[in-house]
Design an enzyme around this catalytic site. Structure first.
Site, PDB file in Angstrom:
ATOM      1  N   GLY A  94     -48.840  25.810 -40.396  1.00 59.69           N
ATOM      2  CA  GLY A  94     -48.746  24.363 -40.344  1.00 59.69           C
ATOM      3  C   GLY A  94     -48.609  23.647 -41.664  1.00 59.69           C
ATOM      4  O   GLY A  94     -48.275  22.463 -41.694  1.00 59.69           O
ATOM      5  N   GLU A 118     -50.564  32.141 -40.749  1.00 62.48           N
ATOM      6  CA  GLU A 118     -49.260  32.295 -40.129  1.00 62.48           C
ATOM      7  C   GLU A 118     -48.272  31.254 -40.660  1.00 62.48           C
ATOM      8  O   GLU A 118     -47.743  30.428 -39.914  1.00 62.48           O
ATOM      9  CB  GLU A 118     -49.394  32.185 -38.605  1.00 62.48           C
ATOM     10  CG  GLU A 118     -50.267  33.282 -38.008  1.00 62.48           C
ATOM     11  CD  GLU A 118     -50.631  33.024 -36.554  1.00 62.48           C
ATOM     12  OE1 GLU A 118     -50.263  31.944 -36.028  1.00 62.48           O
ATOM     13  OE2 GLU A 118     -51.282  33.870 -35.938  1.00 62.48           O
ATOM     14  N   GLY A 121     -44.818  29.598 -41.844  1.00 60.55           N
ATOM     15  CA  GLY A 121     -43.409  29.775 -41.531  1.00 60.55           C
ATOM     16  C   GLY A 121     -42.571  28.839 -42.365  1.00 60.55           C
ATOM     17  O   GLY A 121     -41.950  29.236 -43.356  1.00 60.55           O
ATOM     18  N   TYR A 127     -36.073  15.208 -34.294  1.00 54.07           N
ATOM     19  CA  TYR A 127     -37.302  14.661 -34.865  1.00 54.07           C
ATOM     20  C   TYR A 127     -37.076  13.451 -35.769  1.00 54.07           C
ATOM     21  O   TYR A 127     -38.023  12.995 -36.402  1.00 54.07           O
ATOM     22  CB  TYR A 127     -38.007  15.728 -35.718  1.00 54.07           C
ATOM     23  CG  TYR A 127     -38.309  17.027 -35.038  1.00 54.07           C
ATOM     24  CD1 TYR A 127     -39.154  17.096 -33.940  1.00 54.07           C
ATOM     25  CD2 TYR A 127     -37.762  18.219 -35.508  1.00 54.07           C
ATOM     26  CE1 TYR A 127     -39.441  18.300 -33.327  1.00 54.07           C
ATOM     27  CE2 TYR A 127     -38.045  19.433 -34.907  1.00 54.07           C
ATOM     28  CZ  TYR A 127     -38.884  19.465 -33.814  1.00 54.07           C
ATOM     29  OH  TYR A 127     -39.172  20.665 -33.216  1.00 54.07           O
ATOM     30  N   CYS A 182     -19.853  14.945 -30.053  1.00 56.93           N
ATOM     31  CA  CYS A 182     -19.705  13.692 -29.307  1.00 56.93           C
ATOM     32  C   CYS A 182     -21.056  13.165 -28.831  1.00 56.93           C
ATOM     33  O   CYS A 182     -21.323  13.041 -27.626  1.00 56.93           O
ATOM     34  CB  CYS A 182     -18.753  13.883 -28.131  1.00 56.93           C
ATOM     35  SG  CYS A 182     -17.054  14.147 -28.667  1.00 56.93           S
ATOM     36  N   GLU A 183     -21.924  12.886 -29.766  1.00 52.82           N
ATOM     37  CA  GLU A 183     -23.237  12.292 -29.522  1.00 52.82           C
ATOM     38  C   GLU A 183     -23.531  11.356 -30.693  1.00 52.82           C
ATOM     39  O   GLU A 183     -23.355  11.737 -31.856  1.00 52.82           O
ATOM     40  CB  GLU A 183     -24.338  13.360 -29.478  1.00 52.82           C
ATOM     41  CG  GLU A 183     -24.160  14.453 -28.453  1.00 52.82           C
ATOM     42  CD  GLU A 183     -24.814  14.121 -27.128  1.00 52.82           C
ATOM     43  OE1 GLU A 183     -25.466  13.054 -27.046  1.00 52.82           O
ATOM     44  OE2 GLU A 183     -24.655  14.930 -26.196  1.00 52.82           O
ATOM     45  N   TYR A 211     -36.326  26.409 -39.040  1.00 58.24           N
ATOM     46  CA  TYR A 211     -35.957  25.625 -37.861  1.00 58.24           C
ATOM     47  C   TYR A 211     -34.557  25.033 -38.007  1.00 58.24           C
ATOM     48  O   TYR A 211     -34.289  23.914 -37.589  1.00 58.24           O
ATOM     49  CB  TYR A 211     -37.017  24.544 -37.581  1.00 58.24           C
ATOM     50  CG  TYR A 211     -38.399  25.133 -37.463  1.00 58.24           C
ATOM     51  CD1 TYR A 211     -38.729  25.925 -36.366  1.00 58.24           C
ATOM     52  CD2 TYR A 211     -39.342  24.966 -38.468  1.00 58.24           C
ATOM     53  CE1 TYR A 211     -39.976  26.520 -36.269  1.00 58.24           C
ATOM     54  CE2 TYR A 211     -40.590  25.555 -38.373  1.00 58.24           C
ATOM     55  CZ  TYR A 211     -40.902  26.335 -37.276  1.00 58.24           C
ATOM     56  OH  TYR A 211     -42.140  26.938 -37.185  1.00 58.24           O
TER      57      TYR A 211
END
Length: 452
Positions: free
Chosen positions: A264, A298, A300, A341, A369-370, A398
């Site tokens: 985290g 952990e 990442g 996000y 197309c967004e 990510y």
């Protein structure tokens, strides 16, 4: 609640500041933006764009820094297990294996990727709220180091699997400490309403239940409160609560020898203050360090996000009313974080000449197309013409792992830099591969064409 995935308060950093704050990046007057010792323009020319580029030396340096911080806090029994979900490329996992790092996995696929890359099952932890019976059978058969159990129901499933295999499996119980991680709501995992872990007021009873089940050896607790955490206060609160629970469980006669502290710890994507590894290690030491525990971490994002960039080329720049748009050949199917996000990523021209030009506000967008296919709004950037290359920073976590082929866009190529050399680690996906798994039923191809 703070939203560290979105825009940050205050002035955004300019191009020079973005580069200066990242020791793995330099701007060479002739060769342009360098990642470690390789010119990104060379990779863009050789592989085309969009293209992911990762720095092996950056990952090793960050691993060493985290290890130094843990040792400095006298946390000699702390072990690193890389969170595979951040970036599961075999080359990245091979770096972790070579450095002696374990893995934290959340699926059978991640487990088998870690094994393929050379991380032994004896250094792999299986987390996740939805492990299937097939997942558990695989983990047990391979001799996994530890399973982080998230519910009473999962305990019963795992006990049956272990007993049928004639094995005893080491487990820890993931608890939900009901602590606000002060991060984006979509990546907060330690509040009472989140799906993860066992409710705080049920933890002692569930631990006692685990101790009665055959095939299981309950050794401790696990906690993970979220991702991209920049303040030490949530960590201290969560670790402090877990430490108190350890003492209560021991007082009740239970064996508790380890705590999996999750991951985290965040990174500064823009102008945010970088979290201190020393402060993080001190928080661990002050809350859990005196309990004689083996501690597991952990990380990442912290390890791999700053090690990666996404290279993209300008398709065109257009003016629509009062807004300037820079349209890239990369899109939300490549890097979805800004769309998902509202995440902020630095964007730097690869050419030294482009980087030195006068800047004006522009929206940086992709071709999907967004309207959500937007990397940045009102970003101060130089005038960039067609084929100019930019690097989207801090994209090593990510990024590629969340890519898709939406709009029938092939997956991007990827390269690994190591010092002054680089290698292609994923070729660009061929267009035909997009439909290689698809078939058309025979009756459709035999049907007569209607007349409209």
């Amino acid at each position: 609640m703070a939203d560290h995935e979105g825009l940050f308060p205050g002035a955004e950093p300019d191009i020079a500041a973005l580069i200066a704050d990242r020791p793995n990046l330099t701007m060479d007057p002739a060769d342009g933006l360098m990642l470690e010792g390789v010119a990104l323009a060379t990779i863009a020319r050789d592989l085309g764009t969009p293209c992911w580029v990762y720095g092996a030396g950056t990952i090793r340096a960050r691993l060493a820094a985290l290890g130094d911080a843990l040792r400095g806090a006298k946390l000699d029994h702390a072990h690193i297990h890389y969170a595979v979900k951040a970036n599961d490329h075999l080359a990245i996992l091979a770096i972790m294996a070579a450095e002696g790092v374990g893995a934290d996995v959340v699926s059978a696929g991640e487990f088998q990727r870690a094994l393929k890359a050379g991380i032994p099952a004896s250094r792999i932890v299986f987390s996740g709220v939805g492990k299937t019976v097939a997942d558990l059978r695989l983990a047990v058969s391979e001799g996994i180091a530890q399973i982080n159990v998230e519910s009473r129901e999962e305990l019963a499933m795992l006990s049956a699997v272990a007993e049928a295999a004639g094995r005893v499996v080491d487990i820890v119980i993931r608890v939900n400490p009901d602590v606000d991680a002060e991060t984006h709501a979509k990546i907060t995992t330690g509040r009472a309403e989140n799906k993860f872990g066992i409710a705080w007021d049920e933890a002692e009873a569930v631990y006692g239940y685990a101790a009665t089940l055959p095939g299981l050896r309950a050794l401790g607790l696990a906690v993970h409160i979220g991702s991209q955490i920049l303040s030490m206060a949530p960590f201290r609160a969560a670790f402090g609560r877990v430490g108190e629970l350890v003492e209560r469980l021991r007082a009740s006669g239970h064996m508790v020898t380890r705590v999996d502290c999750g991951g985290g710890i965040g990174i500064p994507y823009g102008a945010e203050a970088a979290p201190s590894l020393g402060d993080f290690a001190a928080a661990l030491a002050e809350t859990l360090g005196g309990l004689g525990l083996d501690l597991m971490l952990e990380p990442g994002r912290w390890l791999v996000a700053p090690a990666g960039v996404l290279l993209a080329s300008v398709v065109l720049a257009k003016q629509t009313g009062t807004r300037r748009f820079i349209v890239l050949d990369a899109a939300m199917n490549d890097l979805v974080r800004p769309a998902m996000y509202d995440a902020w990523h630095g964007i730097v021209p690869v050419s030294a000449m482009d980087s030195a030009g006068p800047v004006t506000a522009a929206d940086v967008v992709g071709p999907v197309c967004e309207t959500g296919d937007t990397f940045a709004r009102d970003r101060m950037l130089p005038l960039l013409g067609p084929e100019a290359v930019v690097a989207i920073l801090d994209a090593g976590a990510y990024g590629a792992v969340m890519s898709s082929t939406y709009n029938a866009r092939p997956l991007a190529a990827a390269a690994l830099v190591d010092g002054d050399r680089y290698a292609v680690i994923s070729p660009r996906q061929d267009i035909a591969a997009l439909w290689s798994r698809e078939t058309v039923p025979e009756w459709l191809s035999d049907a007569a064409a209607p007349s409209y």
